[in-house]
Design a protein around this motif. Sequence first.
Motif, short mmCIF file in Angstrom:
data_model
loop_
_atom_site.label_atom_id
_atom_site.label_comp_id
_atom_site.label_asym_id
_atom_site.label_seq_id
_atom_site.Cartn_x
_atom_site.Cartn_y
_atom_site.Cartn_z
N UNK A 185 -5.48 -13.01 -3.96
CA UNK A 185 -4.12 -12.82 -3.33
C UNK A 185 -3.86 -11.28 -3.08
N UNK A 186 -3.42 -11.27 -1.54
CA UNK A 186 -3.41 -9.92 -1.27
C UNK A 186 -1.81 -9.99 -0.75
N UNK A 187 -1.45 -8.55 -0.43
CA UNK A 187 -0.29 -8.49 0.22
C UNK A 187 -0.22 -7.93 1.68
N UNK A 188 0.47 -8.74 2.60
CA UNK A 188 0.30 -8.64 3.80
C UNK A 188 1.65 -8.18 4.49
N UNK A 189 1.52 -7.30 5.54
CA UNK A 189 2.83 -6.97 6.28
C UNK A 189 2.83 -7.92 7.66
N UNK A 190 4.28 -8.50 7.74
CA UNK A 190 4.55 -9.12 8.96
C UNK A 190 5.72 -8.55 9.63
N UNK A 191 5.60 -8.11 10.50
CA UNK A 191 6.28 -7.51 11.55
C UNK A 191 6.77 -8.42 12.96
N UNK A 192 8.03 -8.91 12.82
CA UNK A 192 8.39 -9.87 13.61
C UNK A 192 7.70 -11.11 13.40
N UNK A 193 7.28 -11.87 14.20
CA UNK A 193 6.40 -13.14 14.25
C UNK A 193 4.92 -12.71 14.82
N UNK A 194 4.57 -11.26 14.90
CA UNK A 194 3.40 -11.14 15.44
C UNK A 194 2.46 -11.49 14.04
N UNK A 195 1.15 -11.19 14.63
CA UNK A 195 0.02 -11.61 13.38
C UNK A 195 0.22 -10.64 12.21
N UNK A 196 0.12 -11.35 10.89
CA UNK A 196 0.27 -10.44 9.83
C UNK A 196 -1.29 -9.75 9.58
N UNK A 197 -0.74 -8.51 8.98
CA UNK A 197 -2.15 -7.87 8.60
C UNK A 197 -1.95 -7.38 7.18
N UNK A 198 -3.20 -7.27 6.50
CA UNK A 198 -3.28 -6.99 4.99
C UNK A 198 -2.93 -5.57 4.90
N UNK A 199 -2.26 -5.00 3.84
CA UNK A 199 -1.96 -3.77 3.64
C UNK A 199 -2.86 -3.03 2.79
N UNK A 200 -3.91 -2.52 3.18
CA UNK A 200 -5.22 -2.31 2.49
C UNK A 200 -5.06 -1.20 1.33
N UNK A 201 -4.11 -0.34 1.63
CA UNK A 201 -3.88 0.64 0.58
C UNK A 201 -3.34 0.08 -0.77
N UNK A 202 -2.61 -0.98 -0.56
CA UNK A 202 -2.28 -1.70 -1.70
C UNK A 202 -3.21 -2.75 -2.41
N UNK A 203 -3.98 -3.37 -1.64
CA UNK A 203 -4.93 -4.45 -1.73
C UNK A 203 -6.21 -4.13 -2.45
N UNK A 204 -6.56 -5.07 -3.72
CA UNK A 204 -7.96 -4.58 -4.20
C UNK A 204 -8.79 -6.41 -4.18
N UNK A 205 -10.09 -6.16 -4.72
CA UNK A 205 -10.43 -7.28 -4.70
C UNK A 205 -9.81 -8.34 -5.80
N UNK A 206 -9.03 -7.74 -6.62
CA UNK A 206 -8.20 -8.70 -7.48
C UNK A 206 -7.16 -9.01 -6.93
N UNK A 207 -5.96 -9.59 -7.81
CA UNK A 207 -4.86 -10.39 -7.13
C UNK A 207 -3.68 -9.21 -7.00
N UNK A 208 -3.03 -9.22 -6.06
CA UNK A 208 -1.81 -8.43 -5.85
C UNK A 208 -0.83 -9.61 -5.61
N UNK A 209 0.39 -9.49 -6.30
CA UNK A 209 1.19 -10.45 -6.16
C UNK A 209 2.90 -9.91 -6.64
N UNK A 210 3.61 -10.84 -6.13
CA UNK A 210 5.19 -10.61 -6.82
C UNK A 210 5.64 -9.47 -6.09
N UNK A 211 5.84 -9.31 -4.61
CA UNK A 211 6.25 -8.07 -4.02
C UNK A 211 7.50 -7.98 -4.16
#
Lengths: 454, 303
Positions: A185-211
Motif C-alpha cells: 500500500x502506497x500513497x498516490x497523488x491524483x491531480x484532476x483526472x490525470x494519471x496518478x503518481x506515487x509520492x516517493x518521499x512518503x512511500x517505503x517498501x512497507x505499507x502507507x495508509x490512512x491519509x
Amino acid sequence: MNKLSYTVLLCLSIMFSGLSYAQKFKTEFKLREVAKDTVCVNMQTINSPYDDYLPFLIGKKDMLFTSNRKNTQEGQTLQYSEKVYWTREKKKNDWQKPKKNGYSWNSDNNTALIGIGDALYYFYRSYWKDNGEIFTAERDTKGKEPWQASNLKKMNYICTKYDENSITPSNGDSVFFVSNRNGNYDIFLQVGEAKASPVEILNTEYNENDVFFSFANQTLYFSSNRPGGIGGYDIYRAPIIDNTFSAPELLRDTMINSSSDDRDFRWYNDSLMYLSSNRLMGLGGFDIYNIRVKSRNVYDTIITEIPIIVDTIKDLKGELYAKLKELGLFPFRGEVQVGAYRYIPSLDDFLTKFPCIKTQNIRMDKIIVDDSITVHKYIVDTLYTDVDKAVNKQIEIEAMRCLPDEVFSDMPFIGMLDKDKNRYAIFWKKDEFHTKKVFYIFKNGKQIWKTRLF
Amino acid sequence: MKKTKYILLSVSLLLISTQSYSQRIWGNPVGQYAYNPAGAAMNDLGELVSCFYTTYESAINSPKGLMLMGSSTFPTDNIGAGFRLTSESGGVIKNLMGEATFMYRVNLSRDTKLAFGLSAVFNQIGLDYDLLTPQHSQDPIITIGAETGSYVDANFGISIYEANHFYFGVAGYNLIGQQTSWLLPNFTNRASRLISASGMYSLNLFQGDGKLETTVVGMTFMPQDDFTFSYDASTRLIMNKTFWVGGGYSNSFVKLLLGLYIQNLTVGYTGAIGMGDITSYTYAFPKHELFLRMELNTSSSSR
C-alpha cells in the motif's frame, strides 16, 4: 524657618529619590502558560467490542465513523461487515448512541467512509475480494442531518483491479489516495483526472495508509508499518512547504503512537485530534480515541522592571573560569539557549509567542528526549568562544523579561559540550541571581557546582 | 390408440394449464427470488440455493423435484442477475425449466429499495417413457415423441424491500403466453399466465438475539374460468442466527420447518402432513423437502 524648610525639603528629596529607585521593582500579575498535557480518551459511548475506526468530525458536534460491529438484522455471513455510523455530541465529550446510516451510504456488503471534502463524501466499497473501490457522493449541506448524501458515483479514474482504500482531498483539484497497485500500500497523488503518481518521499517498501490532509497546517498525516516506529502501524506527518513535501516524521507523542497499531489520525487543531488504535485498555479491536491537549495556566508574579547592571560583569576569570577549565571546557565553546518546548514546533511559532526575542538571531534545533519525545530547542545562533560574552548575552536576554522562567529548561542558559559529549549548562535562579549573583553549573542535568559572580 | 391419445392429451393439457412443476411454492425459506424475479440478489450477496422435494402420494407417481438457484449483484449496487433451474417429475411427466434474470433497483428511502426483475425462461416438457405403457405400439407418443416440446417465455416482477427485514412483491410468469401445439398439428394451446404475490416481515426479538420471520406466498392463474389459488404461510423463530424452528400451512398441509445456519451455509428441512380430505389419498407424512443455501461473500473490508 527657611533653613529648617530647606533642610526638610532636602531630606524629603533624598527620601523620595530613594523611593523612586524602589518603585522600579514594581510587580504585576500575569496569566502564564506553564505546561501542556496530552490526554488520550477512549470514546466509550461510541466504541464497541469490534473494530471502530475512520472517525470524521462534521462541523463541531457530529461524527461519522466506520464499524464492523455485530449487526442484528443481517445473517451470519454479513453480520460483521463494515458500515458507516453517525453520532452527535450531546454535551461536552458525551456522545449519542451511534446509528447506522442508510442505503445512501451503506451497501449490505462492506462500506466505509474514507474521506470528506467540502462537497463530497468518499466511500470505500468492495464487491470482490481485495478490490476495494472508491465512490463519491455529493454532500447535502442543506439537509436536516449531516449524513445526507446523494448521487453515488464510482471514481473510475482512480479505481483499478487493485485495492484503493483511503483518500483525502488536497489543494486545488488534487487528492491523495492509497492503493496496493505497486505491491504494497502506497500513497498516490491524483491531480484532476490525470494519471496518478506515487509520492516517493512518503512511500517505503512497507505499507502507507490512512491519509488525512489538514488544510489548516498544510500537512499530510498517514500511518505506516515501516521500521523505525514505535510498534505496528504508527502515525507520521509530512508538512508541505513551498509545494514540496518535507520528509515524513514520526509523531513522538506517546499518547498518539503506541506499541500497537495506531491509524486514522485526524488533526483538527492543536487541542483536538482523533485516531483509531487497537492499543491495550480498549473495548476490543480498534477503538476511536480523542486526543486533547490541555494547557495548565497559573497566575504568577513577574517583576517587570528591575535594575540590570550588565557592565558590572567585567571579569569572569575567577572561580567560574577556573571551574570551567577544570571541567575541560576550554577552549570555551558555548551557546545561549532561550527555551525548550514540546509544543512550540517552529521558529515562527516561537517568535509569535515571545515577540520580544525577535531582536535576536534565533535558530531552532530538534532533539529526541527519552527516545520518544520531540523537544524543540531555541538557541541564539552564535557560538561563543568567550565566557564573558556568553554570560552577558545570557543576562541581556533574561533582562528582556519576556521569556517564561518557571522551570529550568525555560531559563536562558549557556550550553556547552566537553570532548566526551557531556552536556554542561551555566544558569542562575531568577531571584537568587538578582540578589546574590549566584551561578550554577549543571552536568547532564545535575547540579555539580555553584559560585557567586562577585 | 384413441384412448391413449385422449389420456395423453388430458395429461398435457393439465401440465400446460397449471405449470405447477416449474413454479411451485417451496416449504423452506428459499427467498423471494423463487417467486419473483425482482427478489434476486436482495442482500447484495452472491448465493446458491438448492432445494429437493418429494411427495409420497402413491407408489409410482410421487412428484419430486430439484431446484438450483443463484443470484448476485454487480459492482454498482443497482444491478443484479440471477438464474434458476428446476427439474421436476410427477409420474410420467417431466419438466425442465431454466430462467435467467436481470434485476435493477433504486433506493426509495434511507433503508428501502424498489427492485424490478425481468427473466427469460426456457421450458422443456417431456415424458418418462419407463413409466409409460401405451396400449398400442404405434401410438404417436412412441413413434414421434409427440408429447415432448419446449417453449420460451418471460417473467417480470416488482418488489419493495429492506434486506433481511421485509419484502413485498408481485410477479407475472409466462407473460408471453407462448403458444404450444405439440400433440396434434391443429391443436392450439397456450401456457397460462401466473400471478404471484409474496411478502415477508421479520421482527427482532430478545434484544436482537431472536427473530420472528413470517412469510406469505400466494399464486393464481390469469385468466382462468375456474379460479384456483395456491398459498402458503409460514413463520419461523430464528435464534442467535444459528437455528430455526417454525410451522406453516399450505393448501391442506401443515408444515414443520427446521434449519441450521453454519457460517455461510444454511441447511433446512420441511416436512408436511395432510389435513382434511387429502389424508384419505396420501401417506400420513407425505411431503419432505431439503434445502441447502451457500452464501458467497466476495466483499472484503477496507482493513
